[in-house]
Each structure stands twice: as C-alpha cells, then as structure tokens.
Design an enzyme around this catalytic site. Structure first.
Site, PDB file in Angstrom:
ATOM      1  CB  SER A 175      20.654  31.205 -50.237  1.00  0.00           C
ATOM      2  OG  SER A 175      21.428  33.133 -50.593  1.00  0.00           O
ATOM      3  CG  ASP A 176      26.520  29.251 -53.079  1.00  0.00           C
ATOM      4  OD1 ASP A 176      27.692  30.564 -53.069  1.00  0.00           O
ATOM      5  OD2 ASP A 176      27.062  28.794 -53.936  1.00  0.00           O
ATOM      6  CD1 TRP A 177      28.443  36.309 -52.030  1.00  0.00           C
ATOM      7  CD2 TRP A 177      27.647  34.476 -50.476  1.00  0.00           C
ATOM      8  NE1 TRP A 177      28.449  36.143 -49.861  1.00  0.00           N
ATOM      9  CE2 TRP A 177      28.526  35.218 -49.527  1.00  0.00           C
ATOM     10  CE3 TRP A 177      27.389  33.311 -49.684  1.00  0.00           C
ATOM     11  CZ2 TRP A 177      27.936  34.775 -47.594  1.00  0.00           C
ATOM     12  CZ3 TRP A 177      27.000  32.963 -48.562  1.00  0.00           C
ATOM     13  CH2 TRP A 177      27.689  33.640 -47.585  1.00  0.00           C
ATOM     14  N   GLY A 178      24.241  34.694 -54.083  1.00  0.00           N
ATOM     15  CA  GLY A 178      23.351  35.169 -55.140  1.00  0.00           C
ATOM     16  C   GLY A 178      22.548  33.816 -55.906  1.00  0.00           C
ATOM     17  CB  ALA A 179      22.092  30.197 -54.352  1.00  0.00           C
TER      18      ALA A 179
END
Length: 720
Positions: free
Chosen positions: A263-267
């Site tokens: 995931s993208d950071w916090g996605a």
C-alpha cells in the site's frame, strides 16, 4: 558430496540459514516455496506489514524504523529486513541531507526517449540505494499525465503515452534490480490527480484501463519488477488497495505479476489480503496478527491468501538477489553513507543533457559561439534559485547543486562576459539585457505531492509554501511571463530556459525576439552544468517532449466532472474518465487543434537536420517490419528519435494516431542509416470487452513515421 560442496559454496555469503532454499541455481519460485514451508504462521504474518508499534519512518534510533518503510527481519531463518526508501528519482534522505544524488526526475528522463539512458539512470539510483542499505526503491513512478496540472506528473516516466511508458520503464527496472534492490512501480492505479487523492473515485471503463493506464505497469511486469504500490484513490467506488478487480484480477491473474503489492503510506482501509494486497505500509493497523487470525476464523481469509502473499515477497527477494547478500549489506547504519560519487555526478550531468528539449531555434541562435566575445546576460532563476526538483516523496536533498550562472560562466571562459541578475529588480535586469548580445532568461515552476498546480502559467508555479527551506524559485516569482516579455522587448536575441514539472503555457513563444527556447524539465543537481553543455554545443540536444505543451489553459476542455471530480451522495467524490482514450496528443489529433504558442507531443529540435526517405513495410518477425532511411543533412553529428504512429481502422473507434514504435539513431554529419521498427500483434490490437483480452484489429492501418506527432514525414498502409 559434490552437491553438498556446491550448496555450501552458494550460501557462504548469504544472510539465510542454510537449507533447501539456499541453492542459487534453483529458480526464485522454488526457493521461495521451500522457504515458505519452513516458516511459522507468526513469521509469515510479520512480513505483511510495517512495525506495529513505535516510530514508523526515517528514525535514527532503531533498525525497525530507520527507513521510510521497514519490515523486521526473521532471525531464525536469516531473512533480512526489508528496508524501503523514497523515491522515484533518487534516495530521499532528510535524516542525512546532502548524502545522495538528485537525479533528473522521471518525466525529465522520459524526454530522452532513450532506453540506454533509462537503464543508466536505473543502475545509478540502484547503486545509491544499495550503498545506503536499502533493498527496496519506492519507484519508478509510471502514471499517465492525464491531467496536465497534476502535482506529481514530474515523477512519472510515462509522460502522456502508454507505449512510451511501457517501453521506457523496462530498462529502468532491470537497471535498479541489477543492483540487488527491488524496484517498486507506482502508483497502481489511476493516481492521476493529487486534488482529493484520499477520497476521489476514479471512474474508468475496462477498455480505457487496459489500453491507456495499465501498459506502463505491464512493461514493469515484463521486466520482472519485484513490487507494485497501490494508490490512495478509489477505483470505480472501491479503494485501490482493496479492489479485487484491479488488484486480484487485472494485475495478478491477467497480467501475471509474480511480485507483491504494497500500500501507499496510509492507503490501507481494511485487512484486504484476500482482495490482492500483500503488505500494509507503514504500520500494522489492518494487516496484523489479530485481524488476520480473526479473518481465518471467520473464513473471510484463507490460509492460501497468506501463503500467496508471503511467497510473493520471498520471490521478489530471491529474484533480485536480496536474500543472497551478506546481512551487513542491509545494516540500517549504512543510511548515513554518502553515496554520491564522481561517477554518479557525471552520469546525472549526462542524463540531464540528454533529456533537454530544444523547442525553438531561429537563425541558429544556438549553440552559442565559443570564440565570439559575447556579452551574455543571465536573468531569472539562474542562480541559487534554480528549479531542479519537485516536492514531496519525489524530492531529493542533493549533495550539492550546480548553479546555471556558475556553469555558464565557467564554460564561457575568456571568450565571453557573463553577468547575472535574478530578475527581482527589472530596471537593473532590463539595463543588463540592453547592454548584452544575448539574454538567457531562466524561468520555472514547482509542483509537489499532495496538491495539483494552480494553473499552467509560470506565474502560478512558485509557491514558497511548497518547501519553505528551499531556495528554488526565489525571485520574480509571480511575474515571469512579464519578465520574459520585457527582456525580449529589449534584446532581440533572447533565449528562454524553462525548468518545469510538466506542461506550461508559453504565450511569448512566437515573439520573434525570442530566438531559442529550451526546457530541461526538472534536471536534478547537475542541471546547471547540463544546460551549459547544451547552450555551448558540447551536447547536441536530442530530447523530445513526452507531453503536449498546450496553447491555453484546459485546452482538452475537461469538465469539473472529469477533473477534479464532483461530490455524490453515495460516493464522496468521483472523477469520470469520459474522455476514455483521448488523452494528450490523441485529443489534439482527434480535434485537429493547431499549435500556435504550444508544442506537440514528440517535438524536439537538434543542432543538425534529418531527412526521412524510402519507407518500406513488409511482413516479417514478429509481424510487420517498417523500415526507412534516415540521413543527417546538417552540419554536425546528432541524434534523432524516429517515431512511428499507427492509425487504426475506423471501425474500432481508436484515436487518429497512436505511438507504437520509436528508436534513437545517432549519425555523423552526412551519415545515413536504414532504421527498422518492428510491429507485433499487440501493437495492432485493441482491448475486447467481450472476450476480455487484446485482439488484433482487422482492416486498413495507416503507418506514419516522423519527428513528432505533428511532423510525420513518411506514410504507408497495412491491411490486416
């Protein structure tokens, strides 16, 4: 006995505890499967997320949080830590600033249209990641420049064309991964705007997905990319990182991707391992032991889901060679290493020069004569305020940055007088221009992750809040167009150099006193030296535009519904891809928009000239071979990017032309070469939404070859 000796030799330097997974002659798949069988459930789950507690990113106190992304090692088996770091154009180190090379950005490199240059770029970046103990590079960026004002267009190497991205990404991936660093292609998928990126749903039909936005990722997969990052946005109403259609079906099943999805950071919004996500970053809010165990109990997660994700991670680590390096290679304390070398600096300079695009050159203004005793005025962003990189995770704190004024002064030597004014005092700048033979005006704009640009005007591009610590864009920020007009009104030999993160407007481009225009996009820390190399002819420009430079704002007439999107009671924000295949030059050709102040996709001049003749099309391997003769008819050696565009049979409703082949050719003065570009069935296919696959179209194709999408010199046809 021989087998045992070989096994011991193969594992002597490996991080791994010796076992059936240790033989380097076995396939990455077999090795990953063998190691997986020896892991406990807790060990497997520990690989599916970042640290569950404590700091997550870029700390200086612990191995578990030293990098932008971290997965702890498994000591029992000797599995090394996963050390992930930004970014797509070099190692972003804000903890030890000035210890890495700020390379040209992805879009800048796309302007080379040069597969050898792309591989050199990948190798150079990969070496620095390895030197600093990172084994995953969060890059390259591959998204298409659908929205000209997208704040992250500068990161993406596809420009506005899927075939360009598909071709250029492959040598980048092989280059990075040749250094035993896993490349991470991003952002999958449709991360084509930063406005509302954490809530917008990109509404995209199946044919548009496969023909326009997936091909760059397919190229990365062809090159064996180890990981892919899913994005913040939703896709057709479902979060990208838990979308079973785009992740599980399109990416893993159809495209055959063998690596892992992070995931993208916090996605991450759920424990979505069953839907195609393999790793949550940067922490463990969802993909943790408690949630996965509960999912197994409720049968929403199967053991096969866990095993598949872990196998993918192990496969990537084996295939790139991460597993076979000594553990010391991935020591987090190496992050403080100064990875910039003389070789990396020389390469960055070379690549920045190769990516510089000569848009206009009237009366052979360039190159500047080396022995003419010129009086040269350098005005605007030519000092410490030079624009060389964008903001956000795509930024790099350079080891040092070369000022254009210093490079130009050094290169001019005793043959010219060079004087600088930053443009803040226009009275003084005007006086300098009037007293000079040549005025070189440096202009630029910034952009960044987290927001789209306010407009395509140079006057809106230098928000000091983008990076309050940066010296970039300090000076006459809000009056750059007026500055250009003023200087050109005084000096009839005005050269404009635009350092920009994407498309800009050039209302002054037709001014006859502006005799030359260059763009070096975001050229990195050696942009100053590189532009001096081009200005004085040490480098003959060969870059081509990977995007369209429009004549006016929103020339593609995107509605608010298309960008940035509209609210809906059932979906907080949606952006409709109703333009479907008509993005960038495809739209310009479909609408037959003339270029007045802008420049077409693929455009780029040289200090020499080229002649195209003798087009031939014949059946061959793999399907058709298109050949033609290219001759250097000018005064100096140079390189030309020859481009092939296909027009599909009208019945299949494709854009008028599409880039389907290109090659860069270097010729001495008077040199001549027969160039051959191959067409496969894939280049002549469209996505069939009934059979859900690419199928070759039938009918008459138009084949056009030339120097840009609007400078097509030769034409022929193919009947399928």
């Amino acid at each position: 006995m021989v087998k045992t000796i070989l096994l011991l030799a193969a594992t002597a330097s490996s991080t791994l505890i010796p076992g059936p997974w240790s033989n380097i002659h076995d396939s990455p798949t077999d090795r990953a499967n063998a190691l997986l069988k020896n892991m406990t459930q807790a060990e497997k789950i520990s690989m599916l997320h970042g640290p569950a507690t404590g700091d997550c990113c870029s700390c200086t106190t612990s191995a578990s949080c030293a990098y932008v992304g971290n997965i702890n090692p498994i000591a029992r088996l000797g599995i090394p830590p996963t050390n992930m770091n930004d970014g797509p154009q070099g190692f972003r180190d804000n903890v030890h600033p000035g210890t890495t090379t700020a390379w040209p950005s992805g879009l800048t490199m796309a302007a080379t249209w040069d597969v050898a240059a792309m591989q050199e770029w990948g190798i150079g970046m990969g070496k620095e990641f390895y030197a600093k103990g990172a084994n995953v590079q969060l890059g390259p960026g591959l998204c298409l420049a659908r929205v000209p004002r997208n704040g992250r267009n500068f990161e993406y190497l596809s420009g506005e064309d899927p075939f360009l991205g598909h071709t250029l990404v492959q040598p980048v991936i092989t280059g990075i991964q040749s250094q035993k660093v896993i490349a991470n292609a991003k952002h999958y998928a449709f991360n084509n705007q930063e406005t509302n990126r954490g809530s917008v749903s990109e509404e995209v039909d199946e044919r548009t997905r496969f023909e326009m936005y997936y091909p760059p990722f397919a190229g990365a997969i062809n090159a064996g990319v180890g990981s892919i990052m899913c994005s913040y946005n939703k896709i057709n109403g479902i979060w990208s990182c838990e979308n079973p259609v785009t992740l599980k079906h399109d990416l893993k099943n159809y495209s055959g991707f063998k690596g892992y999805v992070m995931s993208d950071w916090g996605a991450t919004h759920s424990t979505s391992i069953a839907k195609g996500l393999d790793v949550e970053m940067p922490q463990a809010h969802f993909m943790n032991s408690e949630n996965i165990t509960a999912g197994l109990k409720s049968k929403s997660i199967q053991q096969s889901d866990i095993d598949d994700s872990v196998q993918r991670i192990l496969y990537a680590m084996f295939s790139v060679g991460v597993m076979d390096e000594p553990l010391s290679a991935w020591d987090w304390k190496k992050q403080s290493t100064n990875s910039t070398t003389e070789a990396s600096v020389a390469s960055a300079r070379k690549l920045s020069g190769l990516s510089t695009v000569l848009l206009k050159n009237e009366n052979e203004t360039l190159p500047l004569l080396k022995n003419s005793q010129l009086k040269i005025a350098v005005i605007g962003f030519g000092g410490a305020n030079a624009v060389v990189h964008g903001g956000g995770s795509g930024s790099v704190v350079a080891s040092y940055t070369v000022k254009p004024i210093d490079a130009i002064t050094d290169r001019a030597g005793k043959f010219a007088t060079v004087t600088y004014n930053n443009g803040t005092d226009m009275t003084a700048a005007s006086a300098l221009a009037q007293d000079s033979d040549v005025a070189i005006v440096f202009v630029g704009t910034l952009s960044h992750e987290g927001g789209d640009r306010a407009s395509l005007s140079l006057d809106d591009g230098c928000d000091p809040n983008i990076d309050p610590h940066s010296k970039q864009c300090q000076g006459n920020n809000a009056n750059q167009n007026a500055m250009i007009d003023t200087i050109a009104g005084i000096n009839s030999n005005t050269i404009v150099v635009a350092s920009v993160p994407g498309a800009i407007l050039m209302p002054w481009s037709t001014n006859p006193n502006i005799t030359a225009i260059l763009t070096n996009f975001l050229g990195g820390q050696q942009a100053g030296n590189a532009i001096a190399d081009v200005l004085f002819g040490d480098v003959n420009p060969s870059g081509k535009l990977p995007i369209t430079m429009p004549n006016k704002e929103n020339e593609m007439e995107m509605s608010t519904e298309q960008w940035p999107g509209l609210p809906d009671p059932t979906n907080p924000m949606y952006a409709m891809y109703s333009e479907q295949l008509l993005v960038g030059y495809r739209y310009y050709e479909a609408k037959q928009i003339p270029f007045t102040t802008g420049f077409p996709f693929g455009h780029g001049l040289s200090y020499t000239t080229f002649k195209y003749t003798n087009l031939k099309i014949k059946k061959g391997f793999p399907l058709y071979q298109v050949s033609f003769d290219l001759e250097n008819t000018g005064k100096v050696a140079g390189s030309e990017v020859t481009q092939l565009y296909l027009g599909f049979p009208a019945i299949v409703n494709e854009p008028p032309i599409q880039l389907k082949g290109f090659t860069k050719v270097t010729l001495d003065q008077g040199g001549r070469k027969t160039v051959t570009i191959e067409l496969t069935e894939r280049e002549m296919s469209i996505w069939d939404v009934v059979d859900h696959r690419f199928k070759a179209a039938s009918g008459v194709f138009t084949v056009s070859v030339g120097a840009s999408s609007r400078d097509l010199r030769l034409k022929g046809t193919i009947t399928m």
